[in-house]
Scaffold this motif. Structure first.
Motif, PDB file in Angstrom:
ATOM      1  N   ARG A 432       0.762  -1.181   0.174  1.00 51.92           N
ATOM      2  CA  ARG A 432       0.132   0.146   0.049  1.00 51.92           C
ATOM      3  C   ARG A 432       0.740   1.289  -0.047  1.00 51.92           C
ATOM      4  O   ARG A 432       0.426   2.300  -0.689  1.00 51.92           O
ATOM      5  CB  ARG A 432      -1.014  -0.091   1.184  1.00 51.92           C
ATOM      6  N   GLU A 433       2.008   1.192   0.659  1.00 51.62           N
ATOM      7  CA  GLU A 433       3.001   2.500   0.668  1.00 51.62           C
ATOM      8  C   GLU A 433       3.441   2.853  -0.575  1.00 51.62           C
ATOM      9  O   GLU A 433       3.524   3.745  -0.899  1.00 51.62           O
ATOM     10  CB  GLU A 433       3.794   2.224   1.877  1.00 51.62           C
ATOM     11  N   GLY A 434       3.747   1.545  -1.318  1.00 46.82           N
ATOM     12  CA  GLY A 434       4.431   1.555  -2.550  1.00 46.82           C
ATOM     13  C   GLY A 434       3.424   2.242  -3.510  1.00 46.82           C
ATOM     14  O   GLY A 434       3.609   3.056  -4.205  1.00 46.82           O
ATOM     15  N   LEU A 435       2.248   1.859  -3.392  1.00 44.96           N
ATOM     16  CA  LEU A 435       1.247   2.490  -4.352  1.00 44.96           C
ATOM     17  C   LEU A 435       0.859   3.900  -3.847  1.00 44.96           C
ATOM     18  O   LEU A 435       0.660   4.687  -4.831  1.00 44.96           O
ATOM     19  CB  LEU A 435      -0.028   1.588  -4.297  1.00 44.96           C
ATOM     20  N   ARG A 436       0.843   4.171  -2.696  1.00 43.44           N
ATOM     21  CA  ARG A 436       0.859   5.388  -2.475  1.00 43.44           C
ATOM     22  C   ARG A 436       1.680   6.441  -2.866  1.00 43.44           C
ATOM     23  O   ARG A 436       1.379   7.451  -3.400  1.00 43.44           O
ATOM     24  CB  ARG A 436       0.752   5.800  -0.710  1.00 43.44           C
ATOM     25  N   GLN A 437       3.052   6.100  -2.931  1.00 42.57           N
ATOM     26  CA  GLN A 437       3.995   6.890  -2.994  1.00 42.57           C
ATOM     27  C   GLN A 437       4.029   7.020  -4.846  1.00 42.57           C
ATOM     28  O   GLN A 437       4.340   7.951  -5.388  1.00 42.57           O
ATOM     29  CB  GLN A 437       5.445   6.404  -2.810  1.00 42.57           C
ATOM     30  N   LEU A 438       3.877   5.799  -5.444  1.00 44.54           N
ATOM     31  CA  LEU A 438       3.791   5.647  -7.076  1.00 44.54           C
ATOM     32  C   LEU A 438       2.653   6.695  -7.382  1.00 44.54           C
ATOM     33  O   LEU A 438       2.696   7.270  -8.498  1.00 44.54           O
ATOM     34  CB  LEU A 438       3.225   4.378  -7.570  1.00 44.54           C
TER      35      LEU A 438
END
Length: 468
Positions: A432-438
């Motif tokens: 989820r954090e990777g998706l938020r940053q992306l």
């Protein structure tokens, strides 16, 4: 012989309703054979449990046939129990991957009498004819059935080699307008026109896939890949346009285009037909490599193509080998840039949760998406019966009671089995954090709850792309 077809609702809480193309093909085959089936379309009408019982009880039928993918096992179990309660003497037939991938469980744990294995077009017709004539069903190839406590298998049926020969799906048996309007929710951005003006629909152009990804199970797994000719595809698109005013087509396949020559043949046929329809398709993630690929991509654009979907799944080389994907991250990035040059949109998907997945491999995958400039549809590894990853999960004790596991199956966006060394909550939050940053880096407007469960792909905020 009175036949009742039932379309299962896989996601009864979702506003999106996807037309049951497989069931519509089978319906066409049995109508052409002289049967007159009735339909209860649970997904289109979404009746309550009480309403569904009344709907089934109001039907006079000898045979009830249904099917869905394996993640709908719990619905099949409940539905067959309801059918048996209403009609003790009915013959209950199940098909699609819920039958083909777990036939013994379906036959032993549900009220299903017969499972159609693989393609159902010819098998179902022969089965109905045998039942109507009160002849032995063991003379029908490609089925499993139960007799007492015994499960009996008949020889496999050869695949239909020329799928151009199949009759068009029996669209008129279903509430087409419901599916057309609901289908607007599945069209990805950038939109070719305001969403409320879209009249989208699905067309199957192929059966099966040339590849054997270790996480994937589909209705034609393990059999020869077959694809339709461009002329056949164009003719179906023209029929949909004429009958239902369709203006957007999604080629709904495991794999639509696998090579430059095959894609070129279809594109040339669409250019010749000049239907004025826009469309999207699925391709290999390494099909467009050079100037030849760029020329084809530009021709696709002229033929109405708006974009192509192709899966990355992971950018880690060890995980890609474990998946048996047969592509590299560099292939993926090169293809994305070629399609950008041609003015075609790109959509991709990711699978997180292979045993060797770590925070570093997750970061590696998101870095590849960032380099390519694409926001993905993301999900977690969902071990499905009939796949190597399902056997892996069973062997290591992650799946102990198969039916309990099948009853809990949902969508791939829900982590059901964690095969990694990361704690489950840590794996989910890392993704989820990777998706938020992306989403921030690519300026994609998504609420936190939509990071994984998106109803359609979002593009950067551009005029005319607002979601309805």
């Amino acid at each position: 012989m009175k036949v009742l077809l039932i379309n299962v609702s896989l996601r009864p809480g979702s506003p999106l309703k996807l037309f049951p193309t497989g069931l519509a093909y089978v319906a066409s085959a049995i109508v052409r054979a002289g049967f007159e089936p009735r339909i209860i379309d649970i997904d289109a009408s979404r009746p309550s449990d009480e309403e569904l019982e009344r709907l089934i009880a109001a039907q006079d039928f000898d045979i009830a046939a249904l099917g869905c993918i394996v993640t709908g096992y719990k619905y099949v179990k409940n539905l067959t129990a309801l059918i048996r309660k209403i009609n003790r003497d009915a013959v209950i037939i199940a098909g699609n991957t819920v039958g083909s991938s777990i036939p013994d469980i379906v036959l032993s744990k549900t009220e299903t009498d017969i499972v159609v294995m693989g393609e159902g077009d010819i098998t179902t017709v022969e089965l109905l004819k045998q039942l109507a004539a009160r002849k032995p069903v063991e003379d029908v190839a490609g089925i499993r059935f139960k007799r007492g406590n015994q499960v009996i298998s008949t020889p496999p049926r050869p695949v239909i080699t020329n799928i151009d020969s199949l009759p068009l799906p029996m669209w008129d048996l279903f509430d087409m307008e419901t599916y057309i309007v609901s289908g607007r929710r599945s069209v990805s951005e950038p939109l070719p026109r305001p969403r409320e003006e879209l009249r989208p629909f699905h067309v199957n152009t192929a059966r099966g896939c040339l590849y054997r990804c270790t996480f994937c199970y589909h209705a034609f797994k393990g059999v020869k890949y077959r694809h339709r000719t461009g002329a056949s595809i164009a003719a179906e698109m023209a029929e949909l346009k004429n009958r239902y005013d369709i203006n957007y087509i999604s080629f709904f396949d495991e794999l639509t285009f696998f090579s430059i020559p095959q894609a070129t043949e279809v594109v040339d046929a669409l250019l010749k037909a000049d239907l004025g329809l826009q469309w999207e398709a699925d391709v290999r993630g390494n099909m467009f490599k050079d100037e030849v690929g760029l020329a084809l991509a530009k021709k696709m654009k002229l033929a109405g193509c708006r974009g192509l979907a192709y899966s990355l799944e992971s950018a880690n080389s060890e995980i890609l080998r474990a998946m048996d994907k047969k592509i590299t991250p560099r292939d993926f990035v090169v293809q994305k840039r070629i399609l950008d040059q041609a003015g075609l949109a790109s959509w991709t998907s990711l699978v997180f949760g292979y045993p060797m997945e770590t925070r570093e491999t997750i970061r590696e995958t998101f870095d590849c998406c960032r380099e390519a400039g694409i926001y993905p549809s993301a999900g977690f590894l969902l071990p499905q019966p009939g796949t190597p990853m399902y056997e892996y999960a069973k062997e290591r004790g992650h799946i102990v009671n198969e039916e309990d596991y099948l009853l809990r199956l949902g969508d791939r966006q829900d982590l059901r089995v964690n095969l990694t060394s990361l704690p489950g909550d840590a794996l989910e939050e890392c993704v989820r954090e990777g998706l938020r940053q992306l989403s921030r880096d690519l300026e994609v407007d998504l609420a936190d709850g939509e990071l994984i469960k998106t109803s359609y792909y979002r593009d950067k905020r551009k005029k005319g792309n607002e979601a309805s």
